[in-house]
Design a protein around this motif. Structure first.
Motif, PDB file in Angstrom:
ATOM      1  N   LEU A  66      -8.007   3.496  -3.082  1.00 35.72           N
ATOM      2  CA  LEU A  66      -8.816   2.523  -2.356  1.00 35.72           C
ATOM      3  C   LEU A  66     -10.002   3.205  -1.687  1.00 35.72           C
ATOM      4  O   LEU A  66     -11.138   2.714  -1.762  1.00 35.72           O
TER       5      LEU A  66
ATOM      6  N   ILE B  61       0.845  -1.197   0.000  1.00 31.51           N
ATOM      7  CA  ILE B  61       0.000   0.000   0.000  1.00 31.51           C
ATOM      8  C   ILE B  61       0.878   1.244   0.000  1.00 31.51           C
ATOM      9  O   ILE B  61       1.602   1.495   0.954  1.00 31.51           O
TER      10      ILE B  61
ATOM     11  N   LEU C 174      -2.238  -4.522   1.129  1.00 28.76           N
ATOM     12  CA  LEU C 174      -3.634  -4.720   0.758  1.00 28.76           C
ATOM     13  C   LEU C 174      -3.802  -6.188   0.404  1.00 28.76           C
ATOM     14  O   LEU C 174      -3.106  -6.708  -0.468  1.00 28.76           O
TER      15      LEU C 174
ATOM     16  N   PRO D 170      -7.139  -4.043   3.884  1.00 27.73           N
ATOM     17  CA  PRO D 170      -5.781  -3.707   4.346  1.00 27.73           C
ATOM     18  C   PRO D 170      -5.409  -4.591   5.532  1.00 27.73           C
ATOM     19  O   PRO D 170      -6.230  -4.817   6.426  1.00 27.73           O
TER      20      PRO D 170
END
Length: 718
Positions: free
Chosen positions: A647, A639, A693, A686
């Protein structure tokens, strides 16, 4: 040091019904960000807010006893507003001047600016920023030695980028400001007085003026328009990722698997002691110091040393404890907590995380994962601790406050009484076991050999680097075990993670069995062969094939968030037979309420012994019963701050289809799970322990999986 906050803006360009300081960013007024930053620098400092007549009452509702508010009746500029505040401050006092519409400064940046001011002994220090964009701010000019020689209000830079501007934070003594203010004139166009004019006057008078450069442009974004607000929201989202390392060093934070952090960054012996002191305080506040604490540890770097530090702090707090003599699986600590009726258990482990992580897991006196209210309280205590009680480990041992103990013995006796060892002994099973350099090696070895299994161990010694990877039993990491199973004469291959609370299998033909399939196998064996009744509790990321299997036998499945504490709660609430998660954890109603790879391993060999069947045959039988067997997939993506923003946008959008498949339902008990037509599903979540992720789901075949993944990867620009 006193703080002066200018909060008189009306916010017309923001198109807000509230004044600018009270306009909300992520449901929090702008000025509250500034107040929080100031309090983090010095919570006891005196604060002065300069308000306008309209927002005075609202601001008064959110201040503490150390804050005073004064009104600027007419908007005559920032320097005029500052003068109103300075009139209430003694000349000798240092004053830190801030704007309420710059909420993104980090406290570390403002602290660094203050230290720069103090160490350089300057008369005035102002915050500046570098950028390639031209702004209508005061331009900063320096000589060849870097000394500030000129400030030009609303100027056009006379040099190539990066341009340097004064960006709205100042430190000076009240007397210095008052003297300079008396000599400046109002701006000819607006008839208002501005702070940069004070700085210009100081330079003219040869006072020492320092410009502290803030290198992060995101920090000095001023909130003047709705577009600025939106950009600030995105910046805060990015910070959740980019600042995670800073937060990790400063704060102890529990995730779904306890507290985990990078070794040397967040996981230090000092933080271990701090957390243990917090646990000690918690036990004292709840009257539980009359019971011992059980301490275990895995094979990771620093685990054994950290375990002794935990013992030292507990002992110094007059809390008796038992420390394992050897690295052990996490479930053995849970078992020993119950066996010794302890106050709680502490395990030094980062489970299946990469080699550069370590952490601490806490088990309650009931042998359960630590509940949220307890972890939050311990976190709160940890992050406010100044002093730690500690004695050397040898002293704790000498005074009998800590006792070293082999926790394996009674657990192994328990296994022998719980399971049908006679059947296992008579079966003559051959097992290939991959310990992945973890703490499960000797316990599982003793259990299998005690049941007369012919055993070969792979990676059974300590390697703190785990071959430079993570001790997670995925198919990609088990190539050696799979090779052994394909080319050897074994009944079953099994692998556990770094602390042996997770398990996967490889069948006699060398085919990898995901934990989802292990859950199905063991539930079927417990339900149909051993005759126990009850359904399954699984988390949001675990296979729906289990649901379809349970339906055949009129049993239910129960979906819960990620975190084994929810599995344990679900088993107790619904009297379920088995609880499991796709990441490898399994437990059973009549066993401890924590995932246990050791017990599951022994139940597997009991299953083979009692049924006389091969693993592949048993699984084939189950798949034939279910009929349409979905194919499971799981992918991890790092991420980045940019992905975090995408996201968040994706989650807030309504999706009628994903990859061309109709969305039947959206579930949000943990992450975002989309139930698609035809039994397909995909979960975006997450991780609670790593900056990843997780993309998990099921479809009918590999082609469909590729279609779903390709769509999401492209959509989120992963």
């Amino acid at each position: 040091m006193k703080f002066l906050i200018l909060a008189g803006g009306n916010g017309k360009r923001l198109k807000s019904k509230k004044s600018k300081p009270l306009t909300e960013l992520n449901n929090k007024p702008l000025i509250k960000y500034i107040l929080d930053i100031v309090n983090s620098l010095n919570k006891n400092s005196e604060k002065i807010i300069i308000a306008n007549p309209k927002n005075y009452n609202d601001l008064e509702d959110m201040i503490d006893k150390n804050t005073h508010i004064y009104i600027q009746d007419k908007p005559l500029g920032t320097a005029h507003a500052t003068k109103i505040g300075m009139d209430h401050i003694e000349d000798k006092e240092d004053v830190f001047i801030l704007y309420s519409d710059t909420p993104l400064f980090r406290d570390s940046t403002l602290y660094a600016m203050y230290e720069h001011h103090r160490l350089t002994k300057s008369n005035i220090t102002f915050m500046s920023g570098l950028t390639s964009i031209k702004y209508p701010y005061a331009v900063v000019y320096r000589d060849d030695d870097g000394k500030v020689i000129r400030l030009e209000e609303h100027g056009d830079p006379e040099y190539d980028p990066p341009y340097e501007y004064s960006i709205g934070a100042y430190i000076m003594k009240a007397g210095v400001f008052k003297s300079l203010y008396s000599e400046i004139k109002p701006h000819p166009d607006t008839d208002e007085y501005y702070i940069p004019e004070v700085i210009i006057k100081a330079i003219e008078k040869k006072l020492s003026v320092e410009g502290y450069i803030c290198l992060d442009e995101d920090e000095y974004l001023g909130i003047n328009t709705p577009e600025d607000l939106k950009l600030a929201e995105e910046i805060l989202l990015k910070r959740e990722v980019s600042d995670s390392q800073i937060q990790e060093e400063k704060y102890i934070k529990f995730g779904t698997g306890g507290w985990r952090a990078h070794i040397g960054r967040g996981f230090t012996l000092q933080n271990v002691k701090k957390l243990t002191q917090a646990i000690s305080n918690y036990l004292k506040m709840n009257g539980k110091t009359n019971k011992p604490v059980i301490i275990g540890y895995d094979n990771r770097f620093l685990s054994d040393e950290a375990a002794k530090e935990i013992s030292s702090v507990l002992s110094a707090n007059n809390i008796k404890n038992y420390l394992s003599t050897t690295p052990i699986p996490t479930p053995l600590v849970t078992f020993t907590v119950l066996e010794k009726k302890a106050a709680l258990g502490i395990v030094v482990t980062a489970s299946h995380n990469p080699y550069n992580y370590n952490g601490i897991k806490v088990e309650t006196e009931d042998g359960l994962p630590i509940p949220l209210h307890m972890s939050e309280e311990i976190e709160k205590i940890s992050n406010s601790i100044d002093k730690i009680s500690w004695i050397p480990y040898p002293v704790a041992k000498e005074k009998n406050f800590t006792k070293e103990c082999d926790f394996r013995r009674k657990y192994l006796d328990y296994l022998e009484n719980k399971l049908d060892y006679d059947s296992i002994k008579n079966a003559g099973l051959k097992v290939c076991f991959d310990s992945m350099y973890g703490s499960g090696t000797t316990t599982i070895q003793l259990a299998l050999i005690g049941a007369r299994c012919d055993l070969e161990i792979i990676r059974g010694y300590r390697d703190t680097l785990f071959e430079g990877s993570a001790p997670a039993p995925t198919e990609e990491k088990l190539s050696h075990l799979i090779y052994k199973m394909k080319n050897g004469d074994f009944d079953v291959g099994m692998a556990v993670d770094g602390d042996a609370d997770r398990i996967v299998l490889v069948d006699e033909k060398g085919k990898f069995l995901h934990t989802n399939e292990v859950i199905s196998l063991l539930w079927y064996y417990m339900h149909e062969i051993k005759g126990f009744k009850g359904g399954v509790v699984r988390n949001v990321g675990t296979s729906h094939n289990i649901d379809n299997l349970c339906k055949i036998f009129n049993e239910k499945t129960y979906e819960v968030p990620v975190g084994f504490k929810y599995i344990a709660e679900g088993i107790r609430k619904h009297n379920a037979l088995v609880g499991g998660e796709s990441s490898g954890g399994i437990t059973f109603r009549d066993h401890i309420m924590e995932k246990d790879g050791v017990y599951a391993a022994m139940l597997v060999v009991e299953m083979l012994a009692k049924t006389g069947e091969k693993i592949s045959r048993l699984l084939e039988k189950i798949k034939n019963m279910v009929g349409k067997w979905l194919i499971f997939f799981e992918k991890n993506y790092n991420i980045s701050p940019e992905i975090k923003i995408k996201l968040n946008k994706f989650f807030n959008e309504e999706h009628k289809t994903i990859a061309g498949y109709k969305v039947i339902e959206k579930r949000t008990i943990d992450g975002y799970k989309y139930i698609l037509e035809g039994g397909r599903w995909v979960l975006l979540r997450p991780s609670g322990t790593e900056p990843l992720l997780r993309m998990i789901g099921e479809a009918k075949n590999e082609k469909e999986i590729e279609k779903i993944l390709s769509f999401l990867v492209k959509k989120l620009e992963l």
